[in-house]
Scaffold this motif. Structure first.
Motif, mmCIF file in Angstrom:
data_model
loop_
_atom_site.group_PDB
_atom_site.id
_atom_site.type_symbol
_atom_site.label_atom_id
_atom_site.label_comp_id
_atom_site.label_asym_id
_atom_site.label_seq_id
_atom_site.Cartn_x
_atom_site.Cartn_y
_atom_site.Cartn_z
ATOM 1 N N TYR A 1 0.833 -1.210 0.000
ATOM 2 C CA TYR A 1 0.000 0.000 0.000
ATOM 3 C C TYR A 1 0.863 1.254 0.000
ATOM 4 O O TYR A 1 0.588 2.200 -0.759
ATOM 5 C CB TYR A 1 -0.922 -0.034 1.213
ATOM 6 N N ARG A 2 1.912 1.246 0.824
ATOM 7 C CA ARG A 2 2.758 2.440 0.914
ATOM 8 C C ARG A 2 3.618 2.653 -0.328
ATOM 9 O O ARG A 2 4.219 3.699 -0.494
ATOM 10 C CB ARG A 2 3.649 2.350 2.161
ATOM 11 N N THR A 3 3.688 1.665 -1.204
ATOM 12 C CA THR A 3 4.396 1.854 -2.476
ATOM 13 C C THR A 3 3.410 2.015 -3.638
ATOM 14 O O THR A 3 3.765 1.808 -4.800
ATOM 15 C CB THR A 3 5.340 0.666 -2.757
ATOM 16 N N GLY A 4 2.158 2.362 -3.312
ATOM 17 C CA GLY A 4 1.182 2.671 -4.351
ATOM 18 C C GLY A 4 0.483 1.475 -4.953
ATOM 19 O O GLY A 4 -0.128 1.586 -6.031
ATOM 20 N N ARG A 5 0.525 0.335 -4.287
ATOM 21 C CA ARG A 5 -0.059 -0.890 -4.848
ATOM 22 C C ARG A 5 -1.231 -1.356 -3.978
ATOM 23 O O ARG A 5 -1.266 -2.458 -3.463
ATOM 24 C CB ARG A 5 1.018 -1.967 -4.963
ATOM 25 N N ALA A 6 -2.220 -0.486 -3.836
ATOM 26 C CA ALA A 6 -3.369 -0.788 -2.978
ATOM 27 C C ALA A 6 -4.122 -2.028 -3.462
ATOM 28 O O ALA A 6 -4.540 -2.870 -2.657
ATOM 29 C CB ALA A 6 -4.309 0.417 -2.921
ATOM 30 N N ALA A 7 -4.301 -2.160 -4.763
ATOM 31 C CA ALA A 7 -5.047 -3.303 -5.286
ATOM 32 C C ALA A 7 -4.319 -4.606 -4.974
ATOM 33 O O ALA A 7 -4.946 -5.615 -4.613
ATOM 34 C CB ALA A 7 -5.252 -3.150 -6.793
ATOM 35 N N ASP A 8 -2.995 -4.585 -5.089
ATOM 36 C CA ASP A 8 -2.223 -5.788 -4.756
ATOM 37 C C ASP A 8 -2.339 -6.103 -3.270
ATOM 38 O O ASP A 8 -2.413 -7.280 -2.883
ATOM 39 C CB ASP A 8 -0.752 -5.594 -5.127
ATOM 40 N N ALA A 9 -2.339 -5.081 -2.435
ATOM 41 C CA ALA A 9 -2.472 -5.307 -0.996
ATOM 42 C C ALA A 9 -3.807 -5.975 -0.673
ATOM 43 O O ALA A 9 -3.874 -6.895 0.151
ATOM 44 C CB ALA A 9 -2.347 -3.980 -0.247
ATOM 45 N N LEU A 10 -4.866 -5.539 -1.326
ATOM 46 C CA LEU A 10 -6.182 -6.149 -1.088
ATOM 47 C C LEU A 10 -6.237 -7.581 -1.623
ATOM 48 O O LEU A 10 -6.899 -8.442 -1.046
ATOM 49 C CB LEU A 10 -7.275 -5.293 -1.718
ATOM 50 N N ARG A 11 -5.512 -7.841 -2.718
ATOM 51 C CA ARG A 11 -5.456 -9.219 -3.221
ATOM 52 C C ARG A 11 -4.724 -10.131 -2.243
ATOM 53 O O ARG A 11 -5.087 -11.301 -2.082
ATOM 54 C CB ARG A 11 -4.785 -9.247 -4.601
ATOM 55 N N VAL A 12 -3.690 -9.606 -1.587
ATOM 56 C CA VAL A 12 -2.982 -10.388 -0.569
ATOM 57 C C VAL A 12 -3.940 -10.750 0.565
ATOM 58 O O VAL A 12 -3.959 -11.888 1.052
ATOM 59 C CB VAL A 12 -1.762 -9.608 -0.035
#
Length: 270
Positions: free
Chosen positions: A209-220
Motif C-alpha cells: 500500500y505504501r508503495t502505491g499498490r493498494a489493489a495488490d495489498a487487497l489481493r494479498v
C-alpha cells in the motif's frame, strides 16, 4: 576455532574442516553445540540418538562417541592436545557439556547481536543493522545436514520459530525507516512460506500500500482469507479487517512501534 549449527554442522579452524563423519557422532555434537555451556544429561543424549528404545549398551556406546569427538578435537591445531579436548568437551555429573566462547559458535554470536538490538530498541537504523548481521549468520535451517531425533527436532523447531520472530522485528525496523519497497521481495517470500501467518501478511499489505499498490495489498488479504478458511476453517483476525478498511478508504497506514525483542529461547530437552 569455529563451530556452526545455523545451517549445516561445521567445525573449522585454520587448517580446514574437522567434522565427524559418523551420523550418530554428528548428532551428538549437534546436540551439545545447540546447548553450548549447558550440561546435557546422559539420558537426554541417549533419547536423542536412540529414541524410546535404546540398546542395553547405549551409555557405553555414548562414551565411545564422546571419546571419538575428543580425539577429533584434539587433532585441531587450535585445540592441540588431549587435555585441551577434555576441557572443551567435559563430563560433568551425569552429563556432558561443550564449552565454547561466543565468538566461536554462530548460535552464540546470533544471540549477542539480538541482545544488542534489544538494547537499541527505538533506534531503528541500529536495530536493522544488528539484526541484518544476525540473520546473515543463518544460511539454512538449524543442523540442516544432521539426522535429528526427538530432542534435536524439538530444539530445531524452537530455534526456527525464534528466527522468524527476529526476522519480523528486523522487517518492522526497516518499515519504520520507510524502506517499504526494499522489503517487498522478502515479504513476498515469507508470506508464501507461511501462507496463514497473519502478522506477516499485515506487513506485506502495508508495504504494498505504501508503495502505491493498494489493489495488490487487497489481493494479498483475499488470498490470506481464502487460505485461512480452506486450511483452518477460521476467518482472519481484526488486524486484517482494519487494514483492508483503511486501504479502501485511502487512509494513512503506519507501522507499529517496536516491541521488546523475543527473549532467546531455551530449547526443550527430554
Amino acid at each position: 576455532m569455529r563451530f556452526g549449527v545455523l545451517g549445516g554442522l561445521s567445525v573449522e579452524d585454520g587448517d580446514g574442516c574437522h567434522l565427524p563423519t559418523a551420523p550418530k557422532q554428528r548428532q551428538l555434537l549437534g546436540l551439545l553445540l545447540l546447548h553450548a555451556g549447558e550440561v546435557i544429561p546422559v539420558r537426554t543424549c541417549v533419547a536423542e540418538i536412540w529414541g524410546g528404545q535404546p540398546p542395553p549398551s547405549a551409555a557405553t556406546t555414548l562414551q565411545t562417541y564422546v571419546m571419538h569427538l575428543r580425539r577429533l578435537l584434539a587433532r585441531m591445531p587450535s585445540v592441540g592436545s588431549r587435555e585441551a579436548a577434555h576441557a572443551l568437551l567435559t563430563r560433568t555429573g551425569q552429563g556432558y557439556r561443550i564449552v565454547v566462547r561466543p565468538e566461536e559458535l554462530d548460535l552464540l554470536r546470533f544471540g549477542q547481536l539480538v541482545e544488542q538490538a534489544d538494547r537499541a530498541s527505538g533506534e531503528d537504523a541500529t536495530v536493522a543493522r544488528l539484526l541484518f548481521d544476525a540473520l546473515a549468520l543463518w544460511e539454512r535451517p538449524v543442523l540442516a545436514d544432521v539426522r535429528t531425533g526427538p530432542v534435536l527436532q524439538s530444539a530445531v523447531t524452537h530455534w526456527e520459530r525464534h528466527r522468524l520472530e527476529v526476522h519480523e522485528t528486523y522487517l518492522d525496523a526497516r518499515l519504520r525507516l520507510g524502506r517499504y519497497r526494499d522489503t517487498l521481495a522478502e515479504l513476498a517470500v515469507l508470506t508464501r512460506r507461511h501462507p496463514t501467518h497473519e502478522a506477516l501478511h499485515v506487513r506485506y499489505m502495508t508495504a504494498l500500500y505504501r508503495t502505491g499498490r493498494a489493489a495488490d495489498a487487497l489481493r494479498v488479504a483475499a488470498r490470506l482469507t481464502g487460505r485461512l478458511t480452506h486450511d483452518l476453517g477460521v476467518a482472519p483476525g481484526p488486524a486484517i479487517g482494519r487494514l483492508q478498511s483503511a486501504i479502501r478508504r485511502g487512509d494513512d497506514v503506519g507501522v507499529a512501534p517496536p516491541p521488546a525483542l523475543p527473549s532467546l529461547p531455551g530449547p526443550r530437552r527430554a
